[in-house]
Design an enzyme around this catalytic site. Structure first.
Site, PDB file in Angstrom:
ATOM      1  N   GLU A  40      17.174 -88.258  25.376  1.00 37.95           N
ATOM      2  CA  GLU A  40      16.937 -88.862  26.699  1.00 37.95           C
ATOM      3  C   GLU A  40      17.396 -87.943  27.830  1.00 37.95           C
ATOM      4  O   GLU A  40      17.040 -88.164  28.983  1.00 37.95           O
ATOM      5  CB  GLU A  40      17.628 -90.238  26.775  1.00 37.95           C
ATOM      6  CG  GLU A  40      19.148 -90.231  26.944  1.00 37.95           C
ATOM      7  CD  GLU A  40      19.923 -89.875  25.664  1.00 37.95           C
ATOM      8  OE1 GLU A  40      19.299 -89.471  24.667  1.00 37.95           O
ATOM      9  OE2 GLU A  40      21.167 -89.976  25.691  1.00 37.95           O
TER      10      GLU A  40
ATOM     11  N   GLY B 185      27.387 -92.886  23.316  1.00 40.10           N
ATOM     12  CA  GLY B 185      28.507 -93.512  24.013  1.00 40.10           C
ATOM     13  C   GLY B 185      29.729 -93.294  23.149  1.00 40.10           C
ATOM     14  O   GLY B 185      29.952 -92.189  22.650  1.00 40.10           O
ATOM     15  N   GLU B 186      30.468 -94.340  22.906  1.00 47.03           N
ATOM     16  CA  GLU B 186      31.667 -94.237  22.073  1.00 47.03           C
ATOM     17  C   GLU B 186      31.451 -95.194  20.908  1.00 47.03           C
ATOM     18  O   GLU B 186      31.402 -96.408  21.089  1.00 47.03           O
ATOM     19  CB  GLU B 186      32.877 -94.602  22.920  1.00 47.03           C
ATOM     20  CG  GLU B 186      34.124 -93.840  22.573  1.00 47.03           C
ATOM     21  CD  GLU B 186      34.769 -94.375  21.304  1.00 47.03           C
ATOM     22  OE1 GLU B 186      35.133 -93.559  20.434  1.00 47.03           O
ATOM     23  OE2 GLU B 186      34.896 -95.590  21.176  1.00 47.03           O
ATOM     24  N   SER B 187      31.291 -94.622  19.735  1.00 48.93           N
ATOM     25  CA  SER B 187      30.818 -95.460  18.623  1.00 48.93           C
ATOM     26  C   SER B 187      31.804 -96.556  18.233  1.00 48.93           C
ATOM     27  O   SER B 187      31.385 -97.646  17.837  1.00 48.93           O
ATOM     28  CB  SER B 187      30.432 -94.593  17.419  1.00 48.93           C
ATOM     29  OG  SER B 187      31.489 -93.748  17.045  1.00 48.93           O
TER      30      SER B 187
ATOM     31  N   HIS C 111      21.016 -85.748  22.405  1.00 43.83           N
ATOM     32  CA  HIS C 111      20.552 -86.760  23.364  1.00 43.83           C
ATOM     33  C   HIS C 111      19.125 -86.463  23.837  1.00 43.83           C
ATOM     34  O   HIS C 111      18.950 -85.804  24.863  1.00 43.83           O
ATOM     35  CB  HIS C 111      21.494 -86.771  24.576  1.00 43.83           C
ATOM     36  CG  HIS C 111      22.844 -87.333  24.265  1.00 43.83           C
ATOM     37  ND1 HIS C 111      23.190 -88.632  24.516  1.00 43.83           N
ATOM     38  CD2 HIS C 111      23.924 -86.764  23.675  1.00 43.83           C
ATOM     39  CE1 HIS C 111      24.430 -88.856  24.116  1.00 43.83           C
ATOM     40  NE2 HIS C 111      24.897 -87.726  23.597  1.00 43.83           N
TER      41      HIS C 111
ATOM     42  N   ILE D 145      26.684 -83.696  22.771  1.00 41.57           N
ATOM     43  CA  ILE D 145      27.932 -84.104  23.440  1.00 41.57           C
ATOM     44  C   ILE D 145      28.814 -84.782  22.389  1.00 41.57           C
ATOM     45  O   ILE D 145      28.495 -85.872  21.933  1.00 41.57           O
ATOM     46  CB  ILE D 145      27.653 -85.078  24.609  1.00 41.57           C
ATOM     47  CG1 ILE D 145      26.628 -84.489  25.592  1.00 41.57           C
ATOM     48  CG2 ILE D 145      28.960 -85.429  25.326  1.00 41.57           C
ATOM     49  CD1 ILE D 145      26.116 -85.460  26.652  1.00 41.57           C
TER      50      ILE D 145
ATOM     51  N   CYS E 179      23.175 -90.070  18.891  1.00 36.74           N
ATOM     52  CA  CYS E 179      24.598 -89.714  18.971  1.00 36.74           C
ATOM     53  C   CYS E 179      25.480 -90.841  18.428  1.00 36.74           C
ATOM     54  O   CYS E 179      25.490 -91.069  17.223  1.00 36.74           O
ATOM     55  CB  CYS E 179      24.933 -89.298  20.398  1.00 36.74           C
ATOM     56  SG  CYS E 179      26.358 -88.209  20.434  1.00 36.74           S
TER      57      CYS E 179
HETATM   58  N1  GLN Z   1      31.024 -88.673  18.586  1.00 44.76           N
HETATM   59  C1  GLN Z   1      31.019 -89.779  19.508  1.00 44.76           C
HETATM   60  C2  GLN Z   1      31.444 -91.056  18.813  1.00 44.76           C
HETATM   61  O1  GLN Z   1      31.414 -91.138  17.628  1.00 44.76           O
HETATM   62  C3  GLN Z   1      29.620 -90.004  20.075  1.00 44.76           C
HETATM   63  C4  GLN Z   1      29.415 -89.150  21.272  1.00 44.76           C
HETATM   64  C5  GLN Z   1      28.144 -89.477  22.058  1.00 44.76           C
HETATM   65  O2  GLN Z   1      27.492 -90.502  21.817  1.00 44.76           O
HETATM   66  N2  GLN Z   1      27.834 -88.666  23.022  1.00 44.76           N
HETATM   67  O3  GLN Z   1      31.800 -92.019  19.443  1.00 44.76           O
END
Ligand code: GLN
Length: 190
Positions: free
Chosen positions: A176, A46-48, A174, A138, A78
């Site tokens: 999943e 997601g968005e860390s 990912h 991603i 991720c």
């Molecule tokens: N690089 C992204 C982050 O740090 C993570 C991207 C992802 O989870 N697909 O938020």
């Protein structure tokens, strides 16, 4: 085994679907009591920065750390891989993320470039044996350095893309979304 997928932000449903396919029960978790009730926990992509803020907002950091202490499998994919690291890069510092520090590693948050550089690559993951694993990246992070107790499971272009320390496992990509259950199974079996 019942697996919890941390559901504050990110691709929760995709993880649950992948688990259902391998007959593993799962539930989305976002509070202390539901986290305590599962046998393994996944912090999804997601968005860390957002996930980090929401972990703070809901007061879940201590409970996730306690989960790891109890040696239950804890997986970060991720963005989850970013949050589990002990040390961040400049971008992590700038965005003031509170890393959970549950794996002794330094993370490079966008090691493979931005969203448009998302890609898929088949990569050898020796612990899985058999065919190379289809890795979906991603905006993927990678680890640059790991401590002595961290087992590196896979590298790509000289970067660490999968690793584990005890029951804490991480992937840049990912699993999943790959349609190949081997890696999630491996990490869940601890
Ligand atoms: N690089 C992204 C982050 O740090 C993570 C991207 C992802 O989870 N697909 O938020």
């Amino acid at each position: 085994m019942k697996v919890g997928v941390l559901a504050v932000q990110g691709d929760v449903e995709e993880h649950q679907k992948a688990l259902t396919k391998i007959n593993v029960q799962s539930r989305s978790v976002k509070d202390e009591s539901s986290i305590k009730a599962v046998d393994a926990l996944i912090i999804p992509g997601g968005e860390s920065t957002t996930i980090s803020k929401l972990i703070q907002h809901h007061g879940l950091a201590d409970c996730i750390k306690e989960f790891a202490k109890q040696k239950k499998p804890l997986i970060g994919t991720c963005a989850g891989m970013v949050l589990l690291a002990r040390e961040g890069d400049d971008q992590v510092r700038k965005t003031r993320q509170n890393l959970l520090g549950l794996i002794d590693a330094k993370v490079n948050r966008n090691a493979f470039g931005s969203q448009r550089e998302s890609f898929e690559e088949k990569i050898e993951i020796p612990v899985l044996g058999g065919n190379p694993y289809p890795c979906v990246f991603i905006r993927a992070p990678a680890y640059e350095k790991t401590g002595a107790n961290v087992e590196v499971l896979a590298t790509y272009q000289g970067k660490i893309i999968a690793a584990r320390e005890g029951k804490v496992g991480v992937t840049s990509f990912h699993p999943e979304l790959s349609g190949d259950p081997r890696l999630l199974k491996h990490l869940l079996e601890g």
